[in-house]
Design a protein around this motif. Structure first.
Motif, PDB file in Angstrom:
ATOM      1  N   ARG A 137       0.834  -1.208   0.000  1.00  0.00           N
ATOM      2  CA  ARG A 137       0.000   0.000   0.000  1.00  0.00           C
ATOM      3  C   ARG A 137       0.868   1.257   0.000  1.00  0.00           C
ATOM      4  O   ARG A 137       0.486   2.290  -0.548  1.00  0.00           O
ATOM      5  CB  ARG A 137      -0.916  -0.015   1.223  1.00  0.00           C
ATOM      6  N   THR A 138       2.061   1.186   0.604  1.00  0.00           N
ATOM      7  CA  THR A 138       2.923   2.353   0.764  1.00  0.00           C
ATOM      8  C   THR A 138       4.034   2.328  -0.275  1.00  0.00           C
ATOM      9  O   THR A 138       5.228   2.329   0.069  1.00  0.00           O
ATOM     10  CB  THR A 138       3.507   2.394   2.196  1.00  0.00           C
ATOM     11  N   SER A 139       3.665   2.239  -1.538  1.00  0.00           N
ATOM     12  CA  SER A 139       4.610   2.361  -2.655  1.00  0.00           C
ATOM     13  C   SER A 139       5.680   1.286  -2.679  1.00  0.00           C
ATOM     14  O   SER A 139       6.724   1.454  -3.314  1.00  0.00           O
ATOM     15  CB  SER A 139       5.306   3.741  -2.623  1.00  0.00           C
ATOM     16  N   GLY A 140       5.467   0.169  -1.977  1.00  0.00           N
ATOM     17  CA  GLY A 140       6.506  -0.846  -1.887  1.00  0.00           C
ATOM     18  C   GLY A 140       7.610  -0.457  -0.929  1.00  0.00           C
ATOM     19  O   GLY A 140       8.711  -1.010  -0.984  1.00  0.00           O
ATOM     20  N   HIS A 141       7.301   0.466  -0.030  1.00  0.00           N
ATOM     21  CA  HIS A 141       8.308   0.988   0.890  1.00  0.00           C
ATOM     22  C   HIS A 141       8.098   0.476   2.307  1.00  0.00           C
ATOM     23  O   HIS A 141       6.981   0.189   2.721  1.00  0.00           O
ATOM     24  CB  HIS A 141       8.243   2.524   0.936  1.00  0.00           C
ATOM     25  N   MET A 142       9.206   0.392   3.038  1.00  0.00           N
ATOM     26  CA  MET A 142       9.158   0.283   4.494  1.00  0.00           C
ATOM     27  C   MET A 142       9.989   1.433   5.059  1.00  0.00           C
ATOM     28  O   MET A 142      10.667   2.153   4.313  1.00  0.00           O
ATOM     29  CB  MET A 142       9.690  -1.081   4.955  1.00  0.00           C
ATOM     30  N   TRP A 143       9.911   1.596   6.379  1.00  0.00           N
ATOM     31  CA  TRP A 143      10.660   2.677   7.015  1.00  0.00           C
ATOM     32  C   TRP A 143      12.103   2.247   7.232  1.00  0.00           C
ATOM     33  O   TRP A 143      12.374   1.133   7.660  1.00  0.00           O
ATOM     34  CB  TRP A 143      10.028   3.047   8.357  1.00  0.00           C
ATOM     35  N   GLY A 144      13.039   3.167   6.950  1.00  0.00           N
ATOM     36  CA  GLY A 144      14.450   2.888   7.146  1.00  0.00           C
ATOM     37  C   GLY A 144      14.987   3.499   8.427  1.00  0.00           C
ATOM     38  O   GLY A 144      14.272   4.223   9.132  1.00  0.00           O
ATOM     39  N   PRO A 145      16.255   3.235   8.746  1.00  0.00           N
ATOM     40  CA  PRO A 145      16.857   3.795   9.964  1.00  0.00           C
ATOM     41  C   PRO A 145      16.851   5.322   9.993  1.00  0.00           C
ATOM     42  O   PRO A 145      16.903   5.921  11.068  1.00  0.00           O
ATOM     43  CB  PRO A 145      18.295   3.255   9.933  1.00  0.00           C
ATOM     44  N   ASP A 146      16.785   5.960   8.812  1.00  0.00           N
ATOM     45  CA  ASP A 146      16.776   7.423   8.751  1.00  0.00           C
ATOM     46  C   ASP A 146      15.387   8.010   8.921  1.00  0.00           C
ATOM     47  O   ASP A 146      15.207   9.234   8.837  1.00  0.00           O
ATOM     48  CB  ASP A 146      17.374   7.898   7.424  1.00  0.00           C
ATOM     49  N   GLY A 147      14.389   7.149   9.139  1.00  0.00           N
ATOM     50  CA  GLY A 147      13.025   7.641   9.300  1.00  0.00           C
ATOM     51  C   GLY A 147      12.300   7.871   7.996  1.00  0.00           C
ATOM     52  O   GLY A 147      11.134   8.303   7.988  1.00  0.00           O
ATOM     53  N   GLY A 148      12.958   7.591   6.875  1.00  0.00           N
ATOM     54  CA  GLY A 148      12.326   7.764   5.571  1.00  0.00           C
ATOM     55  C   GLY A 148      11.862   6.447   4.980  1.00  0.00           C
ATOM     56  O   GLY A 148      12.194   5.366   5.471  1.00  0.00           O
ATOM     57  N   GLU A 149      11.073   6.535   3.887  1.00  0.00           N
ATOM     58  CA  GLU A 149      10.570   5.354   3.191  1.00  0.00           C
ATOM     59  C   GLU A 149      11.553   4.946   2.094  1.00  0.00           C
ATOM     60  O   GLU A 149      12.101   5.806   1.401  1.00  0.00           O
ATOM     61  CB  GLU A 149       9.209   5.642   2.565  1.00  0.00           C
ATOM     62  N   HIS A 150      11.715   3.624   1.938  1.00  0.00           N
ATOM     63  CA  HIS A 150      12.673   3.149   0.937  1.00  0.00           C
ATOM     64  C   HIS A 150      12.191   1.830   0.323  1.00  0.00           C
ATOM     65  O   HIS A 150      11.440   1.076   0.945  1.00  0.00           O
ATOM     66  CB  HIS A 150      14.047   2.926   1.574  1.00  0.00           C
ATOM     67  N   ASP A 151      12.664   1.570  -0.891  1.00  0.00           N
ATOM     68  CA  ASP A 151      12.427   0.266  -1.509  1.00  0.00           C
ATOM     69  C   ASP A 151      13.005  -0.832  -0.623  1.00  0.00           C
ATOM     70  O   ASP A 151      13.983  -0.619   0.111  1.00  0.00           O
ATOM     71  CB  ASP A 151      13.071   0.204  -2.892  1.00  0.00           C
ATOM     72  N   THR A 152      12.422  -2.009  -0.727  1.00  0.00           N
ATOM     73  CA  THR A 152      12.703  -3.056   0.253  1.00  0.00           C
ATOM     74  C   THR A 152      12.853  -4.411  -0.410  1.00  0.00           C
ATOM     75  O   THR A 152      12.102  -4.755  -1.326  1.00  0.00           O
ATOM     76  CB  THR A 152      11.552  -3.129   1.285  1.00  0.00           C
ATOM     77  N   LEU A 153      13.807  -5.197   0.091  1.00  0.00           N
ATOM     78  CA  LEU A 153      13.900  -6.609  -0.249  1.00  0.00           C
ATOM     79  C   LEU A 153      13.147  -7.373   0.843  1.00  0.00           C
ATOM     80  O   LEU A 153      13.599  -7.440   1.988  1.00  0.00           O
ATOM     81  CB  LEU A 153      15.353  -7.063  -0.308  1.00  0.00           C
ATOM     82  N   ALA A 154      11.998  -7.908   0.491  1.00  0.00           N
ATOM     83  CA  ALA A 154      11.148  -8.621   1.446  1.00  0.00           C
ATOM     84  C   ALA A 154      11.495 -10.099   1.399  1.00  0.00           C
ATOM     85  O   ALA A 154      11.211 -10.785   0.411  1.00  0.00           O
ATOM     86  CB  ALA A 154       9.676  -8.409   1.115  1.00  0.00           C
ATOM     87  N   VAL A 155      12.113 -10.600   2.457  1.00  0.00           N
ATOM     88  CA  VAL A 155      12.572 -11.979   2.501  1.00  0.00           C
ATOM     89  C   VAL A 155      11.489 -12.849   3.139  1.00  0.00           C
ATOM     90  O   VAL A 155      11.126 -12.655   4.298  1.00  0.00           O
ATOM     91  CB  VAL A 155      13.890 -12.086   3.280  1.00  0.00           C
ATOM     92  N   ILE A 156      10.961 -13.782   2.362  1.00  0.00           N
ATOM     93  CA  ILE A 156       9.972 -14.753   2.821  1.00  0.00           C
ATOM     94  C   ILE A 156      10.565 -16.122   2.537  1.00  0.00           C
ATOM     95  O   ILE A 156      10.458 -16.635   1.420  1.00  0.00           O
ATOM     96  CB  ILE A 156       8.626 -14.570   2.090  1.00  0.00           C
ATOM     97  N   PRO A 157      11.237 -16.731   3.506  1.00  0.00           N
ATOM     98  CA  PRO A 157      12.035 -17.930   3.194  1.00  0.00           C
ATOM     99  C   PRO A 157      11.260 -19.050   2.505  1.00  0.00           C
ATOM    100  O   PRO A 157      11.694 -19.544   1.455  1.00  0.00           O
ATOM    101  CB  PRO A 157      12.556 -18.352   4.573  1.00  0.00           C
TER     102      PRO A 157
END
Length: 736
Positions: free
Chosen positions: A354-374
């Motif tokens: 829902r959020t552009s394919g983003h999660m929150w990063g350590p800097d407090g901003g949104e970023h693209d993400t590698l979602a690991v689902i083993p």
């Protein structure tokens, strides 16, 4: 007199019950419906395990066992609110709180060495994870967005992040040596008793489980995840996330899959900090600091280690050296790896999409993400939706269709019923499933550390699931797709059963298909972009995933879903949405006396519960249910749901407005003159006193609130906090 059982659960839903239940009981009493409560909270379930350690006035009955029995009868009418599926940190926190309140419950023994400690651990293991739902769900699920909710989302669309074609967000999954690829499956030809045994390399046999009763036609599966392959996969993905400069995140279900997924989570923590565990792993293990419980638990316990500062510095260096971690709370430094129950796949993946394919990063901003689902069993579903968004952009809530769900879950069906049959291997060898005659039905070669599991799906729930799918497709005139993959062993057996049971029903004119989960997801998102609806007919885990994924995209939250479980023996279980139990809401209440939990799921479930009584001959209950649905629609359109800011309407305020609209609907309806007569003065009083009630409800906000406990609040304190309007109470309570 008819009886509805209203469950007392945990966190925000439990607190909301202190406010809403008096309204429910007052209105229900006018239709000769008694609304009773049963405590199935985490704290209540713990106390029920240890009656011998409690005083007479502290003992409580085993409400969950009682409701489990009730769910098998035609008289069942149960409203089930969201509850904690306890991770180990949550379980231990609840135990500490109860001990602090004077309950002499024992500590959880991490490494039991005596028979007593083993008994204590076995008792607690009954409580942790998804202990509630498998007991109550003696039927399959029918989940859909009610018309009023869907209409509101179209008229008042929720925010959706923009997607770009160059988004680097993607899903990474194993695809080999995992649960899906190693799965074996058999259909039991006759009632039998199975055993699971480990045969070591030297021929030594160890029984892992015996006395496993199975019925004719039951589907039994066995599979293994090889940890050597898991560890290699995790190393590759950590390196890839750093190379691609995207956030690294892992998405598991450590609450429901309460044996396998915490172990997998621990492997992720180890893989992210290889140097730390190479140098300090023995010290951490000796101190009882397990990566299975998350990075947060380890960091909290370092103060007790002589070299704790050194180990902490090593973890900080590991964070600096690795890829950027997705964050649960950037401000507080809580990472994706801190707590196994913080990032649950069915909620975290839809939120990311829902959020552009983003999660929150350590800097407090949104970023693209590698979602690991083993495990690759269902990872492709999320990848299919991500690829659709990358190609076509975000979905449009004002025009998109819906994906309701018919889910196979009765009698602990499929993977979510595998807890008592999941084992971490302590030695190499072979694990076999044998029948009563000693014949080997399934077997896997294993190495130390491998995660092996078996699960069961009884035939009667499958037959009922097929029936429910046809019933829903017929009622809504909507295509229905069974999400089953013919290349997966378990699904092949289910496909055969589906094809055998469909002819038992009138499917003329209906569009009913069988597609793999990836193909089904692709078809469903293509159709919802055209404004078309498609029923997803899924197994237990995909039921959980899909009833978060699509509602979060369609209406902004899964808590607004109508969730009906027609119990197989004729009763009804009415679940109040799939929105979790909202721990952060409780924190806000304690800090600011403001609860933003939305009880819409309770309103929807309660209306269906009343209609269930109406179908059983109580016409007045039917009137109550129909009026409640109309009132709920008005509540949405008038925007009287909880806001997010102190000084606005909160959960308690939404209950007032619901009561007012409900009373007005009952006063104006013509089906039952007696109900109209009873509720006319109630509606008049609520309208006349609106300003006073709102003033009292808002006036308490902005200061700390004392509820006397997180897992087990003090009843008097919680009731005082959640019912602060004397004016409202004075109107409602005489009806009770």
């Amino acid at each position: 007199m008819a009886t509805i059982i209203y469950t007392l659960t945990d966190e925000a839903p439990m607190l909301a019950t202190y406010s809403f239940l008096p309204v429910v009981q007052a209105f229900a009493a006018q239709a000769e419906v008694d609304v009773e409560t049963r405590d199935i909270s985490l704290a209540g379930r713990i106390l029920a395990q240890f009656p011998d350690r409690l005083t007479d006035d502290q003992r409580i009955g085993d409400a969950l066992a009682e409701l489990g029995e009730l769910a098998t009868t035609p008289d069942a009418n149960i409203i089930k609110l969201p509850n904690i599926s306890a991770s180990m940190p949550q379980l231990k926190a609840a135990v500490r709180e109860l001990q602090g309140q004077g309950y002499a419950v024992p500590d959880y023994p991490d490494e039991p060495t005596t028979d007593e400690e083993r008994e204590i651990r076995a008792a607690y293991d009954k409580v942790k994870g998804s202990a509630v739902n498998p007991v109550l769900r003696e039927g399959n699920s029918d989940r859909r967005a009610p018309d009023a909710v869907k209409s509101y989302a179209r008229n008042h669309p929720h925010s959706m992040g923009e997607w770009s074609a160059d988004s680097k967000t993607r899903v990474a999954t194993m695809g080999h040596d995992d649960f899906r690829s190693n799965e074996q499956s058999v259909v039991i030809p006759a009632d039998d008793t199975l055993a699971i045994r480990h045969v070591a390399s030297d021929g030594t046999e160890t029984v892992l489980k015996d006395g496993l009763t199975v019925l004719e036609g039951e589907v039994v599966d066995a599979t293994v995840m090889h940890v050597a392959a898991l560890e290699a996969f995790l190393r590759e993905q950590i390196a890839q996330a750093k190379a691609d400069d995207v956030l690294f995140s892992v998405h598991l279900k450590a609450t429901m899959m309460k044996v396998s997924d915490p172990i997998i989570f621990g492997h992720v923590v180890r893989a992210f900090f290889p140097d730390v565990f190479a140098r300090h792993g023995d010290d951490l293990a000796a101190a009882g600091l397990s990566p299975n419980n998350g990075l947060g638990g380890i960091l909290d316990g370092l103060g007790d280690l002589p070299n704790g500062a050194e180990v902490k510095a090593a973890f900080e260096q590991g964070l600096a050296d690795g890829p950027r971690l997705a964050m649960v709370d950037s401000d507080k430094g809580i990472t994706n790896l801190h707590v196994p129950s913080d990032v649950i796949i069915d909620a975290s993946m839809p939120a990311m999409i829902r959020t552009s394919g983003h999660m929150w990063g350590p800097d407090g901003g949104e970023h693209d993400t590698l979602a690991v689902i083993p495990d690759s069993s269902y990872a492709g579903v999320y990848q299919a939706v991500i690829e659709d968004c990358q190609a076509h952009g975000a979905f449009d809530p004002t025009t998109m269709g819906s994906v309701p769900n018919v889910g196979l879950m009765a009698q602990k069906a499929e993977e979510y019923g595998s807890h008592d049959k999941t084992f971490e291997m302590t030695a190499p060898g072979r694990v076999e499933v044998v029948n009563g005659a000693g014949e080997v039905l399934m077997g896997h070669d294993v190495e130390t550390g491998d995660i092996w599991r078996a699960c069961q799906t009884k035939d009667a729930p499958i037959r009922d699931w097929v029936k429910l799918a046809v019933t829903r497709a017929r009622a809504s005139q909507t295509p229905a797709v069974f999400w089953l993959d013919e290349t997966r062993a378990h699904d092949r057996n289910l496909i055969e059963k589906v094809q055998a049971y469909l002819p038992e029903h009138d499917t003329g004119g209906l569009d009913i298909r069988v597609l793999s989960p990836v193909d089904a997801a692709t078809l469903s998102v293509e159709r919802i972009r055209r404004g078309e609806d498609t029923i997803s007919v899924t197994g237990n885990v995909l039921r959980d995933y899909n009833t978060d994924l699509f509602p979060i995209l369609e209406v902004g939250t899964s808590a607004k879903m109508l969730s009906v479980v027609p119990l197989m023996n004729g009763g009804g279980l009415f679940e109040t949405g799939a929105g979790g139990s909202a721990p952060k809401h409780v924190q806000q209440l304690v800090e600011q006396d403001y609860l933003r939990w939305d009880s819409l799921g309770e309103f929807l479930a309660l209306a269906e519960s009343f209609r269930h009584e109406g179908a059983n001959g109580n016409a007045r209950a039917q009137v109550l249910g129909d009026a409640l649905d109309r009132a709920t629609g008005t509540l949405l359109e008038e925007n009287k749901s909880p806001a997010r800011k102190v000084g606005s309407i909160d959960n308690r305020g939404s209950h007032f407005w619901l009561a007012r609209y409900w009373a007005q609907e009952l006063a104006s309806q013509t089906e039952d003159a007696r109900l109209a007569e009873i509720f006319a003065p109630v509606a008049e009083a609520l309208v006349e006193q609106t300003d006073a009630i709102e003033s009292e409800l808002v006036g308490v906000q902005g200061k700390p609130a004392d509820i006397g406990g997180y897992y087990r609040p003090d009843e008097a304190k919680a009731a005082s906090v959640m019912r602060p309007s004397r004016t409202l109470n004075g109107i409602i309570d005489p009806l009770r």
